[in-house]
Design a protein around this motif. Structure first.
Motif, mmCIF file in Angstrom:
data_model
loop_
_atom_site.group_PDB
_atom_site.id
_atom_site.type_symbol
_atom_site.label_atom_id
_atom_site.label_comp_id
_atom_site.label_asym_id
_atom_site.label_seq_id
_atom_site.Cartn_x
_atom_site.Cartn_y
_atom_site.Cartn_z
ATOM 1 N N LEU A 35 75.769 84.979 35.700
ATOM 2 C CA LEU A 35 76.185 83.600 35.421
ATOM 3 C C LEU A 35 75.283 82.603 36.142
ATOM 4 N N ASP A 36 74.897 82.910 37.370
ATOM 5 C CA ASP A 36 73.993 82.007 38.088
ATOM 6 C C ASP A 36 72.674 81.865 37.334
ATOM 7 N N ARG A 37 72.140 82.982 36.813
ATOM 8 C CA ARG A 37 70.893 82.910 36.054
ATOM 9 C C ARG A 37 71.102 82.133 34.752
ATOM 10 N N ALA A 38 72.275 82.336 34.124
ATOM 11 C CA ALA A 38 72.539 81.631 32.872
ATOM 12 C C ALA A 38 72.573 80.116 33.093
ATOM 13 N N GLU A 39 73.152 79.683 34.201
ATOM 14 C CA GLU A 39 73.219 78.243 34.467
ATOM 15 C C GLU A 39 71.834 77.626 34.606
ATOM 16 N N THR A 40 70.845 78.396 35.076
ATOM 17 C CA THR A 40 69.478 77.849 35.190
ATOM 18 C C THR A 40 68.812 77.692 33.837
ATOM 19 N N TYR A 41 69.338 78.365 32.819
ATOM 20 C CA TYR A 41 68.738 78.288 31.496
ATOM 21 C C TYR A 41 69.358 77.207 30.614
ATOM 22 N N VAL A 42 70.393 76.575 31.103
ATOM 23 C CA VAL A 42 71.042 75.536 30.287
ATOM 24 C C VAL A 42 70.084 74.384 30.099
ATOM 25 N N ASP A 43 69.991 73.885 28.879
ATOM 26 C CA ASP A 43 69.102 72.768 28.557
ATOM 27 C C ASP A 43 69.445 71.563 29.433
ATOM 28 N N SER A 44 68.405 70.875 29.901
ATOM 29 C CA SER A 44 68.628 69.744 30.816
ATOM 30 C C SER A 44 69.457 68.644 30.164
ATOM 31 N N GLY A 45 69.181 68.396 28.883
ATOM 32 C CA GLY A 45 69.970 67.370 28.192
ATOM 33 C C GLY A 45 71.430 67.765 28.079
ATOM 34 N N GLU A 46 71.667 69.039 27.727
ATOM 35 C CA GLU A 46 73.038 69.517 27.650
ATOM 36 C C GLU A 46 73.692 69.481 29.018
ATOM 37 N N LEU A 47 72.910 69.815 30.059
ATOM 38 C CA LEU A 47 73.458 69.806 31.410
ATOM 39 C C LEU A 47 73.866 68.399 31.833
ATOM 40 N N GLU A 48 73.050 67.392 31.451
ATOM 41 C CA GLU A 48 73.391 66.009 31.784
ATOM 42 C C GLU A 48 74.683 65.583 31.082
#
Length: 587
Positions: free
Chosen positions: A290-303
């Motif tokens: 899950l930690d690795r998956a969170e680093t792959y989330v698109d920056s726009g989606e993360l915002e």
């Protein structure tokens, strides 16, 4: 033998069947002329049975009659659902097989809002919401009251198109995406004004970018054709379609991030977060993955997710503040109502006390008046030889009556003061002087309760002895008021001395004006006028009370009937004032 017996049994059964058939034919023949009436009765019973079933269901659902809108009315007013609930969930709750309570939802779509995009976490209730939105108007159009609250407005729907669930089929060579495309094609062929479109997980089953582009194009086409559309999606691109003039509006089903579970509460105007990673973490998914998956989330989606999380936190804080404010408001209302109730009770007690005090004063006055009248009659009837003795006896009786009435009045005032307030603070300045503080022997003083003026003969603590004529009163300092040392000739004459009782001068007049007085003020004014007329030996008294509501006139007549100095009374005649005047003839 057994074979013979079996044959006989079979023959008897055939005869029984023939007899049953004969009886049925005979009865049917008798009823054939009533066939039309029986069919109508059966239809009526079916209708009554369905009405009864619908009434019971509406009662169990606590349903209200919605307003059904025509196409023109829908375009002008939009639709509104108040406290809507899925009927099957209610049935599950009733049977004890579902949740303990069904969370209702309320939704209003304005005329320019043609499409609703619902987002939120999995298992959050999006699909159930879609199905409820389809069932409620169809139930209403079928003559069944839907489980909605008062004020609901529903459109009259011509067709309902739904793409809910996975319809992949090996037999028909349909994948999940192919099945969704087939349904979407049929929806586009039939969608238009008067249609309702329900699509679950729009844009899934293929590349997210292409699926989002296709879903957006499909939704905008449905809006352009005038169809009412409700779709669910997890795609971030679908959450950004809510723009002015687009006809598309966001909505979400809320999620509790602290407990990581859905709340099933509907919110229009804001997209929801999917909470996919959070739910996976709660279900025990490996943390490093899950930690690795969170680093792959698109920056726009993360915002966007961060912004939504911030909004949700602020909304929760605001909701808590509003709840506390509402509790404070309710407590304030409760206290205000309690204060209003206590104020009213206090006012009622004061009013009762005032009425009792007024009644006591009236009784004291009448008793004192009777004593004085009896003394006057005895003096008039006595001859010259016995007059001096009668005068002394009459003076003693009047003085005794005056002392008795003064003591009763003081006790009444004392009780009223104790009922109105507790121990009072020590007075100061002019107020203290006004209420007897610092008074000395020999000072002139006025008794506050009766207005009588006299001389202070003794002071012991707060007790003051005031001499008025031949009478001496023991009073509290708060019940007397000091007077200037110089007294006027009239005061000196009224105080007198030598043990004589000086009766205050009363102006004799043949007329008394009671106009403008309240009913409770009439007795004192009328009593003074009668006293003056009797002292002045006037034959009659003209009482001007006016017409008005008649309350003052009724009180005047009541007092005249009770007064033994009045021989008779009558209403005024023409030239005397008519109904606004009463003439009392004195003894």
């Amino acid at each position: 033998l057994a074979l013979q017996l079996m044959n006989e049994i079979l023959e008897l059964e055939r005869e029984e069947d023939r007899e049953i058939l004969r009886i049925l034919r005979e009865v049917t023949g008798r009823l054939r002329p009533l066939g039309a009436e029986l069919a109508s009765s059966l239809a009526a019973l079916v209708e009554f049975d369905t009405l009864w079933a619908r009434a019971l269901t509406a009662t169990r659902w606590r349903a209200h009659l919605p307003e059904l809108l025509t196409a023109d009315e829908e375009e002008a007013r939009g639709i509104a659902i108040v406290e809507g609930r899925h009927p099957l969930l209610l049935e599950h709750v009733e049977a004890g097989a579902g949740p303990d309570v069904v969370i209702p939802f309320s939704l209003e779509l304005f005329p320019d809002e043609r499409a609703l995009v619902i987002s939120g976490p999995n298992t959050g209730g999006k699909t159930v919401f879609l199905k409820a939105m389809g069932l409620l108007p169809l139930l209403a159009q079928s003559g069944i009251l839907p489980p909605v609250g008062a004020g609901t407005r529903l459109p009259v729907i011509r067709d309902v198109f739904a793409d809910i669930g996975d319809e992949q089929s090996i037999a028909e060579s349909l994948s999940t995406f192919s099945a969704h495309l087939a349904n979407a094609r049929q929806i586009l062929e039939g969608a238009g004004p008067g249609t309702l479109v329900l699509m679950d997980e729009m844009g899934t089953g293929t590349d997210p970018a292409e699926g989002a582009a296709l879903a957006r194009a499909l939704l905008e086409t449905l809006v352009a054709r005038g169809a009412r559309s409700l779709v669910t999606s997890h795609l971030g691109a679908m959450k950004r379609l809510d723009a002015p003039g687009s006809g598309i509006v966001n909505a979400s089903l809320l999620f509790d991030p602290d407990r990581i579970e859905p709340t099933y509460r509907f919110r229009k105007g804001r997209p929801g977060r999917s909470y996919g990673l959070a739910i996976a973490r709660r279900l025990g998914f490996p943390g490093d993955v899950l930690d690795r998956a969170e680093t792959y989330v698109d920056s726009g989606e993360l915002e966007v997710e961060t912004l939504l999380a911030s909004l949700e936190a602020k909304e929760r804080t605001l909701a808590e503040e509003l709840a506390r404010t509402e509790e404070a408001r309710e407590e304030s209302e409760r206290l205000r109502e309690e204060l209003r109730r206590r104020t009213k009770a206090l006012a009622d007690r004061e009013r009762s006390a005032e009425e009792r005090a007024r009644e006591d004063a009236r009784r004291y006055l009448m008793e004192a008046r009777e004593e004085v009248e009896a003394a006057i009659r005895e003096l008039r009837d006595a001859d010259d030889s016995a007059r001096a003795e009668r005068e002394r006896d009459a003076r003693s009786r009047v003085e005794a009556a005056a002392r008795q009435q003064e003591e009763a009045a003081l006790q009444t005032r004392s009780r009223r003061r104790k009922g109105r307030r507790g121990p009072a603070a020590a007075p100061s300045g002019d107020t203290a002087r006004r209420h007897g503080a610092g008074i000395r022997v020999g000072d002139r003083a006025r008794i506050l309760g009766s207005g009588a003026k006299g001389v202070v003969r003794d002071v012991e603590g707060r007790r003051v002895s005031v001499e008025v004529g031949s009478l001496r009163f023991e009073l509290d300092q708060g019940e007397v008021e000091p007077l200037p040392p110089v007294e006027t000739p009239a005061e000196r004459a009224s105080r007198g001395g030598g043990g004589q009782v000086r009766v205050p001068e009363v102006a004799a007049s043949s007329e008394v004006i009671l106009l403008g007085l309240r009913v409770e003020e009439v007795e004192l004014a009328l009593g003074r006028a009668l006293d003056g007329a009797v002292v002045g030996h006037l034959p009659q008294l003209r009482i001007v009370h006016g017409k008005g509501t008649g309350a003052v006139r009724s009180r005047v007549h009541e007092l005249l009937r009770q007064d033994r100095r009045v021989r008779e009374f009558r209403g005024g005649v023409h030239g005397e004032g008519g109904a606004g005047v009463t003439v009392a003839v004195l003894q």
